[in-house]
Design a protein around this motif. Structure first.
Motif, short mmCIF file in Angstrom:
data_model
loop_
_atom_site.label_atom_id
_atom_site.label_comp_id
_atom_site.label_asym_id
_atom_site.label_seq_id
_atom_site.Cartn_x
_atom_site.Cartn_y
_atom_site.Cartn_z
N VAL A 61 7.57 -6.73 -9.54
CA VAL A 61 8.45 -6.48 -8.39
C VAL A 61 9.43 -5.38 -8.78
CG1 VAL A 61 10.12 -7.43 -6.76
CG2 VAL A 61 8.27 -8.88 -7.64
N GLY A 62 9.52 -4.35 -7.93
CA GLY A 62 10.44 -3.25 -8.17
C GLY A 62 10.90 -2.64 -6.87
N GLN A 63 11.74 -1.62 -6.97
CA GLN A 63 12.23 -0.96 -5.76
C GLN A 63 12.54 0.50 -6.03
OE1 GLN A 63 15.83 -2.96 -4.49
NE2 GLN A 63 17.09 -2.04 -6.06
N VAL A 64 12.57 1.27 -4.97
CA VAL A 64 13.03 2.65 -5.02
C VAL A 64 14.25 2.75 -4.11
CG1 VAL A 64 12.43 5.07 -4.68
CG2 VAL A 64 10.65 3.44 -5.31
N SER A 65 15.30 3.38 -4.61
CA SER A 65 16.56 3.50 -3.87
C SER A 65 16.90 4.98 -3.69
CB SER A 65 17.68 2.77 -4.60
OG SER A 65 17.38 1.40 -4.76
N PRO A 66 16.43 5.60 -2.62
CA PRO A 66 16.68 7.03 -2.43
C PRO A 66 18.05 7.31 -1.81
CG PRO A 66 14.70 6.27 -1.24
CD PRO A 66 15.52 5.07 -1.61
N VAL A 113 -1.08 -4.55 -3.76
CA VAL A 113 0.26 -3.98 -3.72
C VAL A 113 0.82 -4.09 -2.30
CG1 VAL A 113 1.70 -1.93 -4.11
CG2 VAL A 113 -0.35 -2.30 -5.52
N LEU A 114 2.06 -4.54 -2.20
CA LEU A 114 2.79 -4.55 -0.94
C LEU A 114 3.95 -3.56 -1.05
CD1 LEU A 114 3.84 -5.59 1.82
CD2 LEU A 114 4.95 -7.46 0.56
N VAL A 115 4.00 -2.59 -0.15
CA VAL A 115 5.12 -1.66 -0.08
C VAL A 115 5.93 -2.02 1.15
CG1 VAL A 115 5.87 0.75 0.03
CG2 VAL A 115 3.78 0.16 -1.22
N SER A 131 10.23 13.19 1.94
CA SER A 131 9.54 11.89 1.93
C SER A 131 8.41 11.88 0.89
CB SER A 131 9.00 11.56 3.32
OG SER A 131 8.13 12.58 3.78
N SER A 132 7.79 13.02 0.68
CA SER A 132 6.71 13.11 -0.31
C SER A 132 7.23 12.89 -1.73
CB SER A 132 5.99 14.45 -0.20
OG SER A 132 6.90 15.53 -0.33
N ASP A 133 8.49 13.26 -1.99
CA ASP A 133 9.07 13.02 -3.32
C ASP A 133 9.14 11.52 -3.61
OD1 ASP A 133 9.59 15.79 -3.72
OD2 ASP A 133 11.48 15.61 -2.63
N VAL A 134 9.56 10.75 -2.62
CA VAL A 134 9.65 9.30 -2.79
C VAL A 134 8.25 8.69 -2.91
CG1 VAL A 134 10.58 7.16 -1.85
CG2 VAL A 134 11.79 9.31 -1.47
N ALA A 135 7.31 9.22 -2.13
CA ALA A 135 5.93 8.73 -2.21
C ALA A 135 5.36 8.91 -3.61
CB ALA A 135 5.07 9.47 -1.18
N GLU A 136 5.68 10.02 -4.25
CA GLU A 136 5.17 10.26 -5.61
C GLU A 136 5.72 9.23 -6.60
OE1 GLU A 136 6.10 14.29 -6.53
OE2 GLU A 136 4.48 15.11 -5.27
N ILE A 137 6.96 8.82 -6.40
CA ILE A 137 7.54 7.79 -7.27
C ILE A 137 6.84 6.45 -7.05
CG2 ILE A 137 9.65 6.47 -7.75
CD1 ILE A 137 11.19 9.08 -7.02
N ILE A 138 6.59 6.12 -5.80
CA ILE A 138 5.89 4.88 -5.48
C ILE A 138 4.50 4.88 -6.12
CG2 ILE A 138 4.89 3.51 -3.60
CD1 ILE A 138 7.25 4.58 -1.86
N MET A 153 4.73 4.24 -9.83
CA MET A 153 4.98 2.84 -10.13
C MET A 153 3.69 2.02 -10.03
SD MET A 153 8.59 2.45 -8.04
CE MET A 153 8.90 0.72 -8.42
N ILE A 154 2.91 2.31 -9.00
CA ILE A 154 1.66 1.57 -8.80
C ILE A 154 0.66 1.86 -9.91
CG2 ILE A 154 -0.38 1.44 -7.30
CD1 ILE A 154 1.54 1.89 -4.93
N SER A 155 0.66 3.10 -10.40
CA SER A 155 -0.37 3.52 -11.36
C SER A 155 -0.07 3.16 -12.80
CB SER A 155 -0.58 5.04 -11.25
OG SER A 155 0.59 5.74 -11.67
N ARG A 156 1.09 2.52 -13.06
CA ARG A 156 1.38 2.12 -14.43
C ARG A 156 0.44 1.01 -14.87
NH1 ARG A 156 2.12 5.89 -16.32
NH2 ARG A 156 1.32 6.57 -14.29
N PRO A 157 0.21 0.88 -16.19
CA PRO A 157 -0.62 -0.20 -16.69
C PRO A 157 -0.07 -1.56 -16.29
CG PRO A 157 -0.16 1.41 -18.43
CD PRO A 157 0.71 1.77 -17.27
N PRO A 158 -0.91 -2.57 -16.22
CA PRO A 158 -0.47 -3.89 -15.74
C PRO A 158 0.71 -4.49 -16.50
CG PRO A 158 -2.86 -3.79 -15.86
CD PRO A 158 -2.36 -2.54 -16.49
#
Length: 250
Positions: free
Chosen positions: A174-179, A79-81, A210-217, A220-225
């Protein structure tokens, strides 16, 4: 998983590193400030008994990026953030500071590209991987005095979409978070060149943390492949748009 986070020394990047450490991932943390990276590495390794590698470089410098990433012992990143980014200045277009413009363009667009080009090549070779870009409400809605910053984040939004088109056939998500507004970061302080008074923009409402955004990231990472969360727009409850905020108090 092996997860690389750019801009990990503060804000969303640091919060994401702290959260992902609790999930026992192997972290590769990058930034410009060696001392802060070393301190974070010691903290995370002591608290969670995980492996943390650090790479000190400026994403704006393509030679530094290439040297640092090619120093890694293997070409396997799960994973690349792409978190490294900033806003500088808050002026109308005719009063803009050229140095501020160049710093935002070089960091928010070119820096993201320099890192993504190398890491995505590894992911294509391995036929797996995930890239999460940290965009912004500024990438969806232009606002007064945001001109060049908004333009750079609109570029991130477009790049996220086109990277997905290019890479989906290689099994790469590939995805993104837009806070919207996020506190517990250096965003406002950097934008206003260290002016602490001007940077006090969150005192009359409750923005995201910042922790709220981290939880979203992390989600996203923990979803099934087979699941790719492509885009998440997230605001504090008191923020309706880029410019409409209920400032009646926290």
């Amino acid at each position: 998983m092996k997860i690389l986070i750019t801009g990990a020394t503060s804000g969303i990047g640091r919060a994401t590193a702290n959260l992902l450490a609790t999930k026992n991932h192997h972290l590769i943390l990058t930034g410009r400030r060696q001392e802060k990276l070393e301190k974070l590495k010691r903290q995370l390794e002591n608290e969670h008994e995980i492996l943390v590698d650090i790479l000190t470089f400026d994403v704006r410098n393509v030679e530094e990026v290439e040297t640092a990433l090619n120093f890694l012992p293997d070409q396997k990143i799960d994973v690349l953030v792409n978190n490294a980014g900033l806003a500088k200045g808050f002026s109308e277009i005719h009063e803009g500071n050229l140095q501020h413009w160049e710093q935002m363009i070089d960091t928010n667009i070119k820096g993201l590209l320099y890192v993504s080009r190398i890491v995505s090549k590894w992911m294509v070779k391995n036929k797996s991987g995930q890239i999460i870009n940290i965009c912004s409400v500024a990438g969806k809605e232009p606002y007064p005095n945001g001109n060049v910053y908004c333009a750079t984040k609109h570029a991130v939004d477009a790049l996220t979409k086109t990277m997905r088109i290019d890479l989906h056939k290689y099994n790469i998500r590939v995805g993104q978070v837009s806070p919207g507004h996020v506190e517990e970061t250096e965003f406002a302080l950097v934008r206003f060149d260290g002016d602490e008074e001007r940077s006090k923009i969150y005192e009359d409402f409750q923005p995201l943390k910042s922790s709220d955004v981290a939880e979203i990231i992390e989600f996203m990472i923990s979803r099934p492949p087979h699941v790719n969360i492509q885009d998440v727009d997230v605001f504090g409850t008191q923020q309706a748009t880029a410019t409409i905020v209920d400032r009646s108090g926290k």
